[in-house]
Write an enzyme that holds these catalytic residues in place. Structure first.
Site, PDB file in Angstrom:
ATOM      1  N   GLU A  36       1.511  29.672  15.229  1.00 29.11           N
ATOM      2  CA  GLU A  36       1.763  30.272  16.454  1.00 29.11           C
ATOM      3  C   GLU A  36       3.092  30.711  16.429  1.00 29.11           C
ATOM      4  O   GLU A  36       4.107  30.438  16.332  1.00 29.11           O
ATOM      5  CB  GLU A  36       1.826  29.086  17.590  1.00 29.11           C
ATOM      6  CG  GLU A  36       2.226  29.436  19.102  1.00 29.11           C
ATOM      7  CD  GLU A  36       2.734  28.172  19.797  1.00 29.11           C
ATOM      8  OE1 GLU A  36       1.913  27.009  19.644  1.00 29.11           O
ATOM      9  OE2 GLU A  36       3.707  28.402  20.715  1.00 29.11           O
ATOM     10  N   ARG A  40       9.907  34.865  21.126  1.00 28.05           N
ATOM     11  CA  ARG A  40      11.235  34.601  21.434  1.00 28.05           C
ATOM     12  C   ARG A  40      12.011  35.569  20.884  1.00 28.05           C
ATOM     13  O   ARG A  40      13.240  35.160  21.133  1.00 28.05           O
ATOM     14  CB  ARG A  40      11.512  33.095  21.174  1.00 28.05           C
ATOM     15  CG  ARG A  40      10.716  31.953  21.879  1.00 28.05           C
ATOM     16  CD  ARG A  40      11.012  30.677  21.441  1.00 28.05           C
ATOM     17  NE  ARG A  40       9.959  29.998  22.013  1.00 28.05           N
ATOM     18  CZ  ARG A  40       9.835  28.507  21.508  1.00 28.05           C
ATOM     19  NH1 ARG A  40      10.778  27.832  21.066  1.00 28.05           N
ATOM     20  NH2 ARG A  40       8.964  27.800  22.037  1.00 28.05           N
ATOM     21  N   THR A  63       4.869  31.243  23.248  1.00 26.04           N
ATOM     22  CA  THR A  63       5.723  31.416  24.446  1.00 26.04           C
ATOM     23  C   THR A  63       5.441  32.854  25.052  1.00 26.04           C
ATOM     24  O   THR A  63       6.131  33.767  25.294  1.00 26.04           O
ATOM     25  CB  THR A  63       6.857  31.930  23.728  1.00 26.04           C
ATOM     26  OG1 THR A  63       7.375  30.573  22.762  1.00 26.04           O
ATOM     27  CG2 THR A  63       8.282  31.421  24.891  1.00 26.04           C
ATOM     28  N   LYS A 123      -1.808  23.061  26.898  1.00 25.14           N
ATOM     29  CA  LYS A 123      -0.413  22.711  26.089  1.00 25.14           C
ATOM     30  C   LYS A 123       0.166  21.520  26.735  1.00 25.14           C
ATOM     31  O   LYS A 123       0.459  21.839  27.989  1.00 25.14           O
ATOM     32  CB  LYS A 123       0.251  23.792  25.911  1.00 25.14           C
ATOM     33  CG  LYS A 123       1.680  23.312  25.231  1.00 25.14           C
ATOM     34  CD  LYS A 123       2.310  24.671  24.555  1.00 25.14           C
ATOM     35  CE  LYS A 123       3.697  24.453  24.573  1.00 25.14           C
ATOM     36  NZ  LYS A 123       4.606  25.605  23.372  1.00 25.14           N
TER      37      LYS A 123
HETATM   38  C1  3PG Z   1       7.302  24.842  21.453  1.00 18.89           C
HETATM   39  O1  3PG Z   1       7.742  25.931  22.012  1.00 18.89           O
HETATM   40  O2  3PG Z   1       5.979  24.538  21.424  1.00 18.89           O
HETATM   41  C2  3PG Z   1       8.269  23.858  21.036  1.00 18.89           C
HETATM   42  O3  3PG Z   1       9.641  24.726  20.966  1.00 18.89           O
HETATM   43  C3  3PG Z   1       7.874  23.368  19.594  1.00 18.89           C
HETATM   44  O4  3PG Z   1       8.693  22.137  19.852  1.00 18.89           O
HETATM   45  P1  3PG Z   1       9.610  21.533  18.545  1.00 18.89           P
HETATM   46  O5  3PG Z   1      10.333  22.618  18.244  1.00 18.89           O
HETATM   47  O6  3PG Z   1      10.198  20.292  19.449  1.00 18.89           O
HETATM   48  O7  3PG Z   1       8.427  21.050  17.824  1.00 18.89           O
END
Ligand code: 3PG
Length: 213
Positions: A36, A40, A63, A123
């Protein structure tokens, strides 16, 4: 395409498009051939394009905050979308593209809104702050058909807690693809972390295969 086949969806942040190809190879070599790629950074769309050209890896966009980003990601070749929250026009745009979307939902109201848009899997983000596995269990009681993909604070230490829940088809996480290792181009270390993660998830993959048999 089964988004959840590997039980883990690596969440990646790419700052430099030059890292996209070696990162894809590192994920493939580590036995976790799915990513994924989060919107960002300015490098996201081109990175998706580069990674989508590589055989043997499923690449989606994360995102995703606006319908425009769904369009951009679709053009770049994204095969799925992930959004931290539930925005109906984003969900609709993804549905028009015919590719799956995991919108974020953590409250009963958001889950009901997701259901009204024919979403079957959300999610659950940030999972660690919204009650972790216990939070998901509580929500799964009334929403008996809903599936949850916890993301945020998932780690090798709590992976079992999540994957052992029947309504958790997979988790998302960045622990096997830390942005610092990507930025430092330490792709062998990423491969090793992916391999470890894939091994931890292997029993759950096997259970799925058993179900399918
Ligand atoms: C996301 O965007 O799904 C999270 O930032 C991932 O979370 P993690 O960095 O705590 O695994």
């Amino acid at each position: 395409m089964d988004l959840f086949a590997h039980k883990i969806i690596p969440v990646v942040i790419i700052h430099d498009t030059a890292d996209a190809e070696p990162l894809a190879q590192a994920l493939i070599a580590g036995g976790l051939p799915i990513a994924e790629v989060t919107f960002r950074t300015a490098a996201a769309a081109e990175s998706i394009e580069i990674m989508s050209e590589i055989d043997g890896i499923t690449v989606g966009a994360g995102t995703v905050l606006t319908p425009e980003q769904v369009e951009i990601a679709t053009e770049a070749g994204a095969q799925f979308f992930v959004s931290p929250g539930l925005r109906p026009d984003v969900v609709r745009e993804a549905q028009v593209s015919g590719r799956p979307i995991l919108p974020g939902a953590v409250t009963p109201g958001e889950i009901m809104q997701a259901q009204s848009m024919s979403i079957e899997t959300v999610k659950f983000f940030p999972a660690n702050l919204y009650g972790g596995a216990a939070g998901i269990k509580a929500l799964a009681a009334p929403f008996t058909t809903m599936k949850f993909v916890p993301t945020g604070g998932v780690s090798p230490q709590n992976l079992d807690e999540y994957l052992s829940l029947p309504y958790v088809p997979a988790v998302g996480g960045s622990w096997m693809v830390p942005a610092t290792l990507i930025d430092d181009r330490r792709f062998d270390e990423i491969t090793a972390l992916c391999r470890q993660a894939a091994e931890l998830a292997a029993p759950y993959r096997a259970a799925d295969d058993g179900d399918a048999a």
